[in-house]
Design an enzyme around this catalytic site. Sequence first.
Site, PDB file in Angstrom:
ATOM      1  N   LYS A  64      -2.634  -3.497  -9.839  1.00 52.71           N
ATOM      2  CA  LYS A  64      -1.524  -2.629  -9.437  1.00 52.71           C
ATOM      3  C   LYS A  64      -0.366  -2.740 -10.427  1.00 52.71           C
ATOM      4  O   LYS A  64      -0.141  -3.813 -11.019  1.00 52.71           O
ATOM      5  CB  LYS A  64      -1.083  -3.025  -8.030  1.00 52.71           C
ATOM      6  CG  LYS A  64      -0.183  -2.041  -7.311  1.00 52.71           C
ATOM      7  CD  LYS A  64       0.008  -2.480  -5.865  1.00 52.71           C
ATOM      8  CE  LYS A  64       0.854  -1.516  -5.065  1.00 52.71           C
ATOM      9  NZ  LYS A  64       0.923  -1.896  -3.629  1.00 52.71           N
ATOM     10  N   SER A 141       0.627   1.652  -0.394  1.00 55.17           N
ATOM     11  CA  SER A 141       1.220   2.001  -1.680  1.00 55.17           C
ATOM     12  C   SER A 141       0.280   1.810  -2.873  1.00 55.17           C
ATOM     13  O   SER A 141       0.596   2.245  -3.984  1.00 55.17           O
ATOM     14  CB  SER A 141       2.479   1.148  -1.902  1.00 55.17           C
ATOM     15  OG  SER A 141       2.165  -0.226  -1.971  1.00 55.17           O
ATOM     16  N   SER A 165      -0.645  -1.813   2.500  1.00 49.84           N
ATOM     17  CA  SER A 165      -0.792  -1.133   1.210  1.00 49.84           C
ATOM     18  C   SER A 165      -2.139  -1.281   0.543  1.00 49.84           C
ATOM     19  O   SER A 165      -2.425  -0.581  -0.434  1.00 49.84           O
ATOM     20  CB  SER A 165       0.315  -1.575   0.247  1.00 49.84           C
ATOM     21  OG  SER A 165       1.557  -1.054   0.657  1.00 49.84           O
TER      22      SER A 165
END
Length: 431
Positions: A64, A141, A165
């Site tokens: 990420k 996310s 997320s």
Amino acid sequence: MTSPSARSRLDKALAAIGDPYGEGARACLTVYRDEAIAAADAADARARQGISLGALDGAIVTIKDLFDVAGEVTRAGSKVLAEEGKIAHADAPVVRRLRAAGAVIVGKTNMTEFAFSGVGANPHYGTPANPADRSRVPGGSTSGGAVAVADGMCEITIGSDTGGSTRIPAALCGIVGYKPSKQRISTEGAFPLSQTHDSIGPMAMTVADCARADAVIAGEAAWTLEPAPLAGLRIGVAQGMPLDALDDTVGKRFPQALDALEKAGARLTHETLPLLDAMNAVHRRGGIVPAEGYAVHRERIARAKDGIDPMIATRIERAAKISSADYIAMREERAALVAAMDARLADIDVLALPATAIAAPTIAEMLDPETFGKKNAMLLRNTSIGNFFDLCAVSLPIPGSGLPCGLMLMTRNGHDRRLFRIAAAVERLFS
């Protein structure tokens, strides 16, 4: 038959990332092409000599955009952070462990700005389109990571999970997402949202891939994943709020998943959870995550609000009204509720609930602030339970036609390996 080489699998991943008709440009914000080729070739050279660095040696992995990589700016999906230009001086511990295990890190994936929404939209770098329906959001996310896995740009992705997320995008994109017991995996070198709730976990196409990645990033010894027996398994089905206002997709498929589990011999019980009302009482005072997120970003909001996604900036600003006394009180109340939930779950193996109450909304819908707020709340509602009560949790794809949705299984903190074994059994049942 010999398994495909790391280099051949990397070449396919790079082709998927570079496909001009695909989502690579939106899913992967940084591509480490040369470094990944060198790492894949090294993994293949080790394999030819009968040498292995472990379960992830040669695995194609993305990380990420909020993880520190030495010599790079950690953007966390933000143009403002990119412009601030703060260079990371060292890899995050999670990244170091991946490299030491021989993982081939092919790229950094897109995300909701500052990791502060479950939708997965990003107006700065583009919203990666959902693999099941390109007109829809991927969930967030860890949006780019989920799309990267589902579209073959990597085999495993490492994300963060503060309110769902990893599990929300996994549910919406039809893959597996895991949230570990928080304390097992260091959040050092991961751009923070909430020191209390942030955790780091993997997403992949299978439970086994999530389990092997989880062990590596936790710094734990490799272990053999054996599915747990489903017959006699005690599954508590959360009642009340987690089942409210399910959309047609989730409302149909979640009961089908429960029926399959019961037919496999699992013992299902309906569990009322007044502790969820107590959690909501804490949220009505402003919530811990918004308060901690505001502490991280208040100076940035004051200085550069116009450069921040307005959907995110508005959510951060609301927390300015939370007093320090309320924040301390919320932390204390949560600690008591965490202990109470741990005791409440002692007599069941896992708690089952829909990962999200709704399937993926359209990208167009998310342009309206009011709709964004409502849909974001529905996406986060169930997964955030696991973070608030400090549990470990997994989202598994529920089979069926139409848009993807997820079955979430949660259990007590520290019972991660048991949860992986149960998840592997449910995955096998659903396959």
